[in-house]
Design a protein around this motif. Structure first.
Motif, PDB file in Angstrom:
ATOM      1  N   LEU A  55       0.960  -1.231  -0.056  1.00  0.00           N
ATOM      2  CA  LEU A  55      -0.064   0.038  -0.099  1.00  0.00           C
ATOM      3  C   LEU A  55       0.853   1.413   0.035  1.00  0.00           C
ATOM      4  O   LEU A  55       0.443   2.088  -0.806  1.00  0.00           O
ATOM      5  CB  LEU A  55      -0.949  -0.093   1.336  1.00  0.00           C
ATOM      6  N   ASP A  56       1.987   1.033   0.721  1.00  0.00           N
ATOM      7  CA  ASP A  56       2.871   2.456   0.931  1.00  0.00           C
ATOM      8  C   ASP A  56       3.604   2.627  -0.720  1.00  0.00           C
ATOM      9  O   ASP A  56       3.565   3.584  -1.148  1.00  0.00           O
ATOM     10  CB  ASP A  56       4.044   2.033   1.847  1.00  0.00           C
ATOM     11  N   ARG A  57       4.045   1.454  -1.356  1.00  0.00           N
ATOM     12  CA  ARG A  57       4.627   1.545  -2.408  1.00  0.00           C
ATOM     13  C   ARG A  57       3.363   2.108  -3.592  1.00  0.00           C
ATOM     14  O   ARG A  57       3.774   3.084  -4.325  1.00  0.00           O
ATOM     15  CB  ARG A  57       5.078   0.207  -2.972  1.00  0.00           C
ATOM     16  N   LEU A  58       2.317   1.544  -3.635  1.00  0.00           N
ATOM     17  CA  LEU A  58       1.303   2.197  -4.766  1.00  0.00           C
ATOM     18  C   LEU A  58       1.042   3.668  -4.277  1.00  0.00           C
ATOM     19  O   LEU A  58       0.950   4.267  -5.318  1.00  0.00           O
ATOM     20  CB  LEU A  58      -0.056   1.408  -4.400  1.00  0.00           C
ATOM     21  N   THR A  59       0.981   3.770  -3.068  1.00  0.00           N
ATOM     22  CA  THR A  59       0.539   5.467  -2.881  1.00  0.00           C
ATOM     23  C   THR A  59       1.827   6.315  -3.210  1.00  0.00           C
ATOM     24  O   THR A  59       1.518   7.317  -3.827  1.00  0.00           O
ATOM     25  CB  THR A  59       0.479   5.346  -1.527  1.00  0.00           C
ATOM     26  N   VAL A  60       3.043   5.784  -3.133  1.00  0.00           N
ATOM     27  CA  VAL A  60       4.148   6.582  -3.458  1.00  0.00           C
ATOM     28  C   VAL A  60       4.231   6.839  -5.089  1.00  0.00           C
ATOM     29  O   VAL A  60       4.464   7.786  -5.545  1.00  0.00           O
ATOM     30  CB  VAL A  60       5.390   6.083  -3.103  1.00  0.00           C
ATOM     31  N   ILE A  61       3.930   5.668  -5.704  1.00  0.00           N
ATOM     32  CA  ILE A  61       3.971   5.659  -7.152  1.00  0.00           C
ATOM     33  C   ILE A  61       3.067   6.749  -7.501  1.00  0.00           C
ATOM     34  O   ILE A  61       3.060   7.388  -8.763  1.00  0.00           O
ATOM     35  CB  ILE A  61       3.891   4.267  -7.623  1.00  0.00           C
ATOM     36  N   THR A  62       1.615   6.463  -7.118  1.00  0.00           N
ATOM     37  CA  THR A  62       0.779   7.168  -7.621  1.00  0.00           C
ATOM     38  C   THR A  62       0.673   8.836  -7.300  1.00  0.00           C
ATOM     39  O   THR A  62       0.416   9.567  -8.004  1.00  0.00           O
ATOM     40  CB  THR A  62      -0.863   6.786  -7.136  1.00  0.00           C
ATOM     41  N   ALA A  63       1.303   9.041  -6.122  1.00  0.00           N
ATOM     42  CA  ALA A  63       1.546  10.442  -6.053  1.00  0.00           C
ATOM     43  C   ALA A  63       2.863  11.182  -6.774  1.00  0.00           C
ATOM     44  O   ALA A  63       2.539  12.217  -7.222  1.00  0.00           O
ATOM     45  CB  ALA A  63       2.047  10.580  -4.514  1.00  0.00           C
ATOM     46  N   THR A  64       3.812  10.281  -7.195  1.00  0.00           N
ATOM     47  CA  THR A  64       4.743  10.743  -8.001  1.00  0.00           C
ATOM     48  C   THR A  64       4.281  11.013  -9.344  1.00  0.00           C
ATOM     49  O   THR A  64       4.623  12.015 -10.063  1.00  0.00           O
ATOM     50  CB  THR A  64       5.885   9.594  -8.007  1.00  0.00           C
ATOM     51  N   VAL A  65       3.387  10.017  -9.854  1.00  0.00           N
ATOM     52  CA  VAL A  65       2.639  10.182 -11.236  1.00  0.00           C
ATOM     53  C   VAL A  65       1.782  11.693 -11.106  1.00  0.00           C
ATOM     54  O   VAL A  65       1.974  12.332 -12.156  1.00  0.00           O
ATOM     55  CB  VAL A  65       2.026   9.175 -11.551  1.00  0.00           C
ATOM     56  N   PHE A  66       1.088  12.046 -10.096  1.00  0.00           N
ATOM     57  CA  PHE A  66       0.367  12.982 -10.021  1.00  0.00           C
ATOM     58  C   PHE A  66       1.268  14.370  -9.812  1.00  0.00           C
ATOM     59  O   PHE A  66       0.918  15.254 -10.889  1.00  0.00           O
ATOM     60  CB  PHE A  66      -0.290  12.908  -8.672  1.00  0.00           C
ATOM     61  N   ILE A  67       2.412  14.189  -9.384  1.00  0.00           N
ATOM     62  CA  ILE A  67       3.181  15.426  -9.296  1.00  0.00           C
ATOM     63  C   ILE A  67       3.991  15.796 -10.550  1.00  0.00           C
ATOM     64  O   ILE A  67       4.069  17.039 -11.130  1.00  0.00           O
ATOM     65  CB  ILE A  67       4.289  15.280  -8.025  1.00  0.00           C
ATOM     66  N   ALA A  68       4.349  14.554 -11.131  1.00  0.00           N
ATOM     67  CA  ALA A  68       4.984  14.712 -12.572  1.00  0.00           C
ATOM     68  C   ALA A  68       4.140  15.328 -13.600  1.00  0.00           C
ATOM     69  O   ALA A  68       4.235  15.975 -14.401  1.00  0.00           O
ATOM     70  CB  ALA A  68       5.500  13.377 -12.953  1.00  0.00           C
ATOM     71  N   CYS A  69       2.864  14.794 -13.560  1.00  0.00           N
ATOM     72  CA  CYS A  69       1.713  15.385 -14.356  1.00  0.00           C
ATOM     73  C   CYS A  69       1.492  16.892 -14.142  1.00  0.00           C
ATOM     74  O   CYS A  69       1.523  17.480 -15.227  1.00  0.00           O
ATOM     75  CB  CYS A  69       0.473  14.827 -14.190  1.00  0.00           C
ATOM     76  N   ILE A  70       1.353  17.226 -12.936  1.00  0.00           N
ATOM     77  CA  ILE A  70       1.241  18.867 -12.750  1.00  0.00           C
ATOM     78  C   ILE A  70       2.501  19.525 -13.341  1.00  0.00           C
ATOM     79  O   ILE A  70       2.384  20.492 -13.872  1.00  0.00           O
ATOM     80  CB  ILE A  70       1.204  19.079 -11.245  1.00  0.00           C
TER      81      ILE A  70
END
Length: 83
Positions: A55-70
């Motif tokens: 769950l920690d890994r998935l959260t970090v991955i999705t947050a990184t994708v979100f920030i990269a998109c921004i």
């Protein structure tokens, strides 16, 4: 609106929604959404460490994708190009 902007917008909304869901699934002090779901998914004595790590890994991955998109959208939004 260019194809790059459309792809980034869709990815931004998906990663944002998924990040919110994953953050809500983290275990807190025993009264969170995670505990409601966890009671039906696994025994609390077995496997909780692996569940939290994933769950920690998935959260970090999705947050990184979100920030990269921004960041990419901030650079390329009006024209849809990176140059």
């Amino acid at each position: 609106m260019n194809a790059l902007n459309i792809i980034l917008l869709v990815l931004l909304f998906l990663s944002g929604a998924l990040t919110v869901v994953l953050v809500l699934m983290h275990s807190g002090k025993g009264t969170g959404v995670s505990d409601m779901i966890a009671s039906s998914l696994y025994n609390s004595a077995a496997g909780s460490g692996v569940w939290e790590k994933n769950l920690d890994r998935l959260t970090v991955i999705t947050a990184t994708v979100f920030i990269a998109c921004i960041v990419v959208m901030a650079i390329s939004f009006p024209t849809g190009t990176l140059g």
